[in-house]
Design a protein around this motif. Structure first.
Motif, PDB file in Angstrom:
ATOM      1  N   ALA A   1       0.842  -1.202   0.000  1.00  0.00           N
ATOM      2  CA  ALA A   1       0.000   0.000   0.000  1.00  0.00           C
ATOM      3  C   ALA A   1       0.874   1.248   0.000  1.00  0.00           C
ATOM      4  N   GLU A   2       1.954   1.240   0.787  1.00  0.00           N
ATOM      5  CA  GLU A   2       2.875   2.384   0.804  1.00  0.00           C
ATOM      6  C   GLU A   2       3.547   2.579  -0.550  1.00  0.00           C
ATOM      7  N   LEU A   3       3.919   1.484  -1.191  1.00  0.00           N
ATOM      8  CA  LEU A   3       4.507   1.586  -2.533  1.00  0.00           C
ATOM      9  C   LEU A   3       3.491   2.177  -3.507  1.00  0.00           C
ATOM     10  N   ALA A   4       2.242   1.726  -3.431  1.00  0.00           N
ATOM     11  CA  ALA A   4       1.190   2.234  -4.317  1.00  0.00           C
ATOM     12  C   ALA A   4       0.964   3.726  -4.094  1.00  0.00           C
ATOM     13  N   ARG A   5       0.972   4.160  -2.841  1.00  0.00           N
ATOM     14  CA  ARG A   5       0.802   5.594  -2.564  1.00  0.00           C
ATOM     15  C   ARG A   5       1.970   6.396  -3.146  1.00  0.00           C
ATOM     16  N   THR A   6       3.170   5.842  -3.086  1.00  0.00           N
ATOM     17  CA  THR A   6       4.323   6.516  -3.679  1.00  0.00           C
ATOM     18  C   THR A   6       4.156   6.631  -5.190  1.00  0.00           C
ATOM     19  N   VAL A   7       3.727   5.554  -5.836  1.00  0.00           N
ATOM     20  CA  VAL A   7       3.477   5.597  -7.286  1.00  0.00           C
ATOM     21  C   VAL A   7       2.436   6.669  -7.585  1.00  0.00           C
ATOM     22  N   GLY A   8       1.350   6.695  -6.819  1.00  0.00           N
ATOM     23  CA  GLY A   8       0.310   7.703  -7.021  1.00  0.00           C
ATOM     24  C   GLY A   8       0.836   9.115  -6.855  1.00  0.00           C
ATOM     25  N   ASP A   9       1.656   9.337  -5.826  1.00  0.00           N
ATOM     26  CA  ASP A   9       2.225  10.668  -5.595  1.00  0.00           C
ATOM     27  C   ASP A   9       3.091  11.111  -6.770  1.00  0.00           C
ATOM     28  N   VAL A  10       3.885  10.191  -7.302  1.00  0.00           N
ATOM     29  CA  VAL A  10       4.750  10.526  -8.440  1.00  0.00           C
ATOM     30  C   VAL A  10       3.912  10.857  -9.669  1.00  0.00           C
ATOM     31  N   LEU A  11       2.893  10.061  -9.940  1.00  0.00           N
ATOM     32  CA  LEU A  11       2.034  10.319 -11.103  1.00  0.00           C
ATOM     33  C   LEU A  11       1.352  11.678 -10.979  1.00  0.00           C
ATOM     34  N   ARG A  12       0.886  12.018  -9.777  1.00  0.00           N
ATOM     35  CA  ARG A  12       0.271  13.338  -9.554  1.00  0.00           C
ATOM     36  C   ARG A  12       1.276  14.454  -9.800  1.00  0.00           C
ATOM     37  N   LYS A  13       2.481  14.287  -9.268  1.00  0.00           N
ATOM     38  CA  LYS A  13       3.541  15.299  -9.437  1.00  0.00           C
ATOM     39  C   LYS A  13       3.832  15.520 -10.921  1.00  0.00           C
ATOM     40  N   GLU A  14       3.676  14.473 -11.711  1.00  0.00           N
ATOM     41  CA  GLU A  14       3.920  14.574 -13.152  1.00  0.00           C
ATOM     42  C   GLU A  14       2.710  15.141 -13.911  1.00  0.00           C
ATOM     43  N   GLY A  15       1.631  15.457 -13.189  1.00  0.00           N
ATOM     44  CA  GLY A  15       0.495  16.124 -13.814  1.00  0.00           C
ATOM     45  C   GLY A  15      -0.711  15.259 -14.116  1.00  0.00           C
ATOM     46  N   LEU A  16      -0.733  14.052 -13.621  1.00  0.00           N
ATOM     47  CA  LEU A  16      -1.861  13.159 -13.885  1.00  0.00           C
ATOM     48  C   LEU A  16      -2.872  13.181 -12.734  1.00  0.00           C
ATOM     49  N   LEU A  17      -4.129  12.928 -13.071  1.00  0.00           N
ATOM     50  CA  LEU A  17      -5.161  12.732 -12.056  1.00  0.00           C
ATOM     51  C   LEU A  17      -5.060  11.285 -11.589  1.00  0.00           C
ATOM     52  N   VAL A  18      -5.024  11.063 -10.283  1.00  0.00           N
ATOM     53  CA  VAL A  18      -4.744   9.735  -9.753  1.00  0.00           C
ATOM     54  C   VAL A  18      -5.660   9.419  -8.583  1.00  0.00           C
ATOM     55  N   GLU A  19      -6.071   8.169  -8.515  1.00  0.00           N
ATOM     56  CA  GLU A  19      -6.787   7.639  -7.363  1.00  0.00           C
ATOM     57  C   GLU A  19      -6.053   6.383  -6.906  1.00  0.00           C
ATOM     58  N   VAL A  20      -5.697   6.298  -5.648  1.00  0.00           N
ATOM     59  CA  VAL A  20      -5.022   5.126  -5.087  1.00  0.00           C
ATOM     60  C   VAL A  20      -6.028   4.411  -4.193  1.00  0.00           C
TER      61      VAL A  20
ATOM     62  N   PHE B   1      12.728   3.382  -2.514  1.00  0.00           N
ATOM     63  CA  PHE B   1      11.755   4.343  -3.029  1.00  0.00           C
ATOM     64  C   PHE B   1      12.290   5.166  -4.191  1.00  0.00           C
ATOM     65  N   ALA B   2      13.595   5.270  -4.334  1.00  0.00           N
ATOM     66  CA  ALA B   2      14.163   5.941  -5.512  1.00  0.00           C
ATOM     67  C   ALA B   2      13.852   5.125  -6.773  1.00  0.00           C
ATOM     68  N   VAL B   3      13.932   3.817  -6.672  1.00  0.00           N
ATOM     69  CA  VAL B   3      13.603   2.942  -7.808  1.00  0.00           C
ATOM     70  C   VAL B   3      12.110   3.035  -8.119  1.00  0.00           C
ATOM     71  N   VAL B   4      11.282   3.050  -7.088  1.00  0.00           N
ATOM     72  CA  VAL B   4       9.826   3.181  -7.284  1.00  0.00           C
ATOM     73  C   VAL B   4       9.527   4.489  -8.007  1.00  0.00           C
ATOM     74  N   THR B   5      10.162   5.563  -7.567  1.00  0.00           N
ATOM     75  CA  THR B   5       9.942   6.883  -8.180  1.00  0.00           C
ATOM     76  C   THR B   5      10.347   6.886  -9.645  1.00  0.00           C
ATOM     77  N   THR B   6      11.502   6.354  -9.950  1.00  0.00           N
ATOM     78  CA  THR B   6      11.977   6.307 -11.338  1.00  0.00           C
ATOM     79  C   THR B   6      11.027   5.507 -12.214  1.00  0.00           C
ATOM     80  N   TRP B   7      10.565   4.358 -11.700  1.00  0.00           N
ATOM     81  CA  TRP B   7       9.632   3.530 -12.470  1.00  0.00           C
ATOM     82  C   TRP B   7       8.327   4.277 -12.716  1.00  0.00           C
ATOM     83  N   ALA B   8       7.781   4.916 -11.682  1.00  0.00           N
ATOM     84  CA  ALA B   8       6.518   5.645 -11.815  1.00  0.00           C
ATOM     85  C   ALA B   8       6.669   6.827 -12.773  1.00  0.00           C
ATOM     86  N   GLU B   9       7.820   7.482 -12.779  1.00  0.00           N
ATOM     87  CA  GLU B   9       8.062   8.558 -13.739  1.00  0.00           C
ATOM     88  C   GLU B   9       8.006   8.025 -15.172  1.00  0.00           C
TER      89      GLU B   9
END
Length: 169
Positions: free
Chosen positions: A17-36, A147-155
């Motif tokens: 769940a924490e990983l999913a929230r991180t993915v969602g946060d990155v997608l939002r930061k990149e300008g996407l609408l996201v629901e986790v 979490f750096a790897v998670v962020t890079t993947w989500a980007e």
């Protein structure tokens, strides 16, 4: 892409769940609408234009809610841009290579996922269950998430979803 991206997850002890929230946060930061959301709570994929689905790995299988989500929504998932992630190795193997278990590899193929990534997992003294406690007591628990790897993947997922902009001269 104007529609919302769903980041759904199957997590028993909260690590995925924490990983999913991180993915969602990155997608939002990149300008996407996201629901986790927890995969077990999602009933309809109609509001979503893309899906990221993650599942905790237990003995090489995804957590139950993630498996049921994939089965319940398979017809919709093959029509949507879809990425999968797994979490769970309690060692550094996830950092060395992405080798999903055979069951997840078959699922990715069947659902025509655009990609899959395996992230390290976390298992600590808060985990319930006899097997989990024995793993922690044996010294094989810990937090192997990067979490750096998670962020890079989500980007990378965001780059695939966002419309291409023309290069300026």
């Amino acid at each position: 892409m104007a529609s919302t991206v769903l980041v759904a997850y199957g997590s028993t002890y909260g690590s995925t769940a924490e990983l999913a929230r991180t993915v969602g946060d990155v997608l939002r930061k990149e300008g996407l609408l996201v629901e986790v959301r927890s995969a077990g709570l999602v009933r309809d994929l109609t509001p979503y234009g893309a899906v990221v689905l993650g599942g905790a790995l237990y003995a090489g299988r995804w957590q139950r809610d993630a498996r049921h989500f994939a089965r319940r929504h398979r017809r919709a998932l093959v029509r949507l841009p879809l990425w999968l992630f797994s979490s769970g190795p309690l060692d550094s193997s996830a950092a060395e290579r992405d080798v999903p278990p055979p069951s997840v590899r078959r699922l990715a193929r069947r659902l025509e996922a655009r990609g899959h990534m395996t992230f390290g997992g976390r298992l600590d003294e808060r985990a319930g269950g006899w097997v989990a406690r024995k793993i922690v007591e044996s010294g094989k628990g810990g937090d192997f998430r990067d979490f750096a790897v998670v962020t890079t993947w989500a980007e990378g997922v965001a780059r695939d979803l966002l419309p291409r902009t023309a290069l300026k001269d």
